[in-house]
Scaffold this active site. Structure first.
Site, PDB file in Angstrom:
ATOM      1  N   ALA A  75      -7.517   2.178  -3.332  1.00 33.72           N
ATOM      2  CA  ALA A  75      -8.561   2.019  -2.324  1.00 33.72           C
ATOM      3  C   ALA A  75      -9.120   3.361  -1.861  1.00 33.72           C
ATOM      4  O   ALA A  75     -10.296   3.451  -1.490  1.00 33.72           O
ATOM      5  CB  ALA A  75      -8.029   1.227  -1.138  1.00 33.72           C
ATOM      6  N   CYS A 336       2.859  11.478  11.821  1.00 33.85           N
ATOM      7  CA  CYS A 336       3.324  12.835  11.568  1.00 33.85           C
ATOM      8  C   CYS A 336       2.184  13.622  10.961  1.00 33.85           C
ATOM      9  O   CYS A 336       1.902  13.500   9.781  1.00 33.85           O
ATOM     10  CB  CYS A 336       4.499  12.840  10.592  1.00 33.85           C
ATOM     11  SG  CYS A 336       6.021  12.281  11.325  1.00 33.85           S
TER      12      CYS A 336
HETATM   13  C1  LIG Z   1      -3.644   1.498   2.166  1.00 35.36           C
HETATM   14  C2  LIG Z   1      -5.049   1.575   2.597  1.00 35.36           C
HETATM   15  C3  LIG Z   1      -5.945   2.422   1.943  1.00 35.36           C
HETATM   16  C4  LIG Z   1      -5.516   3.368   0.832  1.00 35.36           C
HETATM   17  O1  LIG Z   1      -5.222   2.651  -0.331  1.00 35.36           O
HETATM   18  P1  LIG Z   1      -4.581   3.385  -1.604  1.00 35.36           P
HETATM   19  O2  LIG Z   1      -4.688   2.368  -2.680  1.00 35.36           O
HETATM   20  O3  LIG Z   1      -3.186   3.699  -1.232  1.00 35.36           O
HETATM   21  O4  LIG Z   1      -5.393   4.582  -1.890  1.00 35.36           O
HETATM   22  C5  LIG Z   1      -7.250   2.428   2.365  1.00 35.36           C
HETATM   23  N1  LIG Z   1      -7.663   1.634   3.353  1.00 35.36           N
HETATM   24  C6  LIG Z   1      -6.854   0.798   4.006  1.00 35.36           C
HETATM   25  C7  LIG Z   1      -7.375  -0.079   5.090  1.00 35.36           C
HETATM   26  C8  LIG Z   1      -5.511   0.746   3.645  1.00 35.36           C
HETATM   27  O5  LIG Z   1      -4.693  -0.080   4.301  1.00 35.36           O
END
Ligand SMILES: *Cc1c(COP(=O)(O)O)cnc(C)c1O
Length: 412
Positions: A75, A336
């Site tokens: 994401a 953190c």
């Molecule tokens: C976990 C998360 C992301 C990041 O996703 P990745 O696949 O770990 O890069 C982005 N937006 C939201 C709302 C998330 O919960």
């Protein structure tokens, strides 16, 4: 009745890969290992067929056409491609100039939206970061008020990852379509858990991730609408021209197969899973708020994901609470950052004070959690808070009815 410790209640951070997903992926490491870009032999064809099937599975989960799915590494990459790709493509002025166009997002988005938005600000775009109300829900009216004649892009997450609140996404999408503005939603916490239809819900760009829906880490997708409007993006990764030029790089075939399998399982089990987790979440919340005083549930009480709760505990110290409940994996309201322990910017954004933000827990349930784990956690959390409060002179004063905010502390 035994509970295996530690208990995993941090499913909004990541999920265990479903064993059925792992099973589906395995042949694509050692048996079907071709490059889907190899068009002239059977190894390539077999890999391409697997990628095609996964593309179909992802598309079906969100009501898209398979041609509208771009595979990414997760994401974070999907959000970067959506925001930077759309802003740079629809910019009203060339790079290096100011007032290249206006973007609307929100101050409590995930960092994977906030940071690309800040980058675009530096590149000459004007960005409005909407301040959320105390319940955390971003409404159509708030976005409408922020829109300008030069707005090119709106990015509002579907459900918040820290408090689970659900924004008015279909309504905001409809607004954007009325105004001819591209609409992106970070749906990482929503997709696979709640029914999604990008056509009905007026979405132009949608980000999702494998590891939040019981799939593998390091793989995700971006939905890019192809009709009414046909959305164009400037690529970030350039090279072999894979994924229709939107995202070059050899495809992660086992990961993509896993993402597809994860989507298929979500599609089949979403409704029953949602009911089960909602009942568990409600029991957890009712017990904790019923047995302890001076606790608050953060975010809108109804417009919320069914498997997540974020609770602040008055008169306990955040760090001590985490230490006292170590056998349960949860997120705290402290982030953190490099050196210091900062209160969560999301809770601060809602107006939660620093103390309550520090002493908050995000509990996110998932497919592999059981009712026994919930009961164990209720007792463990209630006992930990009671014990910490026994040591708190402030809590004693509070119980005696003294408003500690009104105390005039003696200076020495
Ligand atoms: C976990 C998360 C992301 C990041 O996703 P990745 O696949 O770990 O890069 C982005 N937006 C939201 C709302 C998330 O919960």
């Amino acid at each position: 009745m035994g509970v295996n410790l530690p208990i995993y209640f941090d499913n909004a951070a990541t999920t265990k890969c479903d064993p059925r997903v792992v099973e589906a992926m395995l042949p694509y490491f050692t048996e079907v290992y071709g490059n889907p870009g190899s068009r002239n032999h059977s190894f390539g064809w077999a890999a391409e067929e697997a990628v095609d099937r996964a593309r179909q599975q992802v598309a079906r989960l969100i009501g898209a056409d398979r041609k509208e799915i771009i595979f990414t590494s997760g994401a974070t990459e999907s959000n970067n491609l959506a925001l930077k790709g759309a802003a740079r493509m629809y910019a009203k002025k060339p790079a290096g100039q100011e007032h290249r166009g206006h973007i609307v997002t929100c101050a409590i988005e995930h960092k994977a939206v906030l940071d690309p938005a800040k980058r675009l600000q530096k590149e000459g775009f004007d960005v409005t970061f909407l301040e959320p109300p105390a319940d955390g829900v971003i409404t159509r009216a708030m976005v409408e008020e922020a829109l300008r004649d030069d707005t090119i892009l709106v990015s509002i997450m579907w459900a918040n990852n820290e408090i689970g609140t659900i924004n008015e996404v279909p309504e905001i999408g409809a607004l954007c379509h009325e105004r001819g503005v591209i609409f992106h939603t970070d749906a990482t916490q929503w997709v696979g858990k709640m029914p999604t239809d990008v056509v009905r819900d007026n979405i132009d760009l949608l980000s999702m991730s494998g590891h939040k829906i019981y799939g593998p880490k390091g793989v995700g997708a971006l939905y890019v609408r192809r009709r009414r409007p046909r959305v164009r993006l400037q690529a970030i990764a350039e090279g072999g021209g894979q994924e229709r030029g939107f995202r070059s790089g050899t495809l992660n075939v086992p990961g993509i197969v896993g993402l597809g399998a994860a989507c298929e399982i979500c599609m089949q089990e979403m409704d029953s899973e949602r009911e089960r987790l909602l009942a568990m979440r409600n029991r957890l919340e009712e017990q904790i708020t019923g047995r302890l005083d001076t606790v608050q549930v953060n975010g809108h009480r109804e417009r919320r994901l069914p498997h997540l709760t974020n609770i602040s505990f008055g008169f306990v110290e955040g760090e001590s609470l985490m230490m006292a409940t170590k056998e349960i994996a949860m997120s705290s309201g402290s982030a953190c950052t490099s050196a210091s322990l900062e209160p969560s910017y999301v809770l601060k954004g809602l107006g939660v004070g620093d103390d309550l933000a520090h002493s908050s827990l995000r509990i996110s349930l998932g497919r592999f959690n059981t009712g026994e784990e919930v009961d164990y956690a209720i007792d463990a959390i209630v006992r930990a808070v009671e014990k910490l409060r026994e040591l708190s002179p402030l809590y004693d004063l509070h119980k005696e009815g003294i408003d500690i905010t009104k105390i005039q502390w003696q200076a020495h």
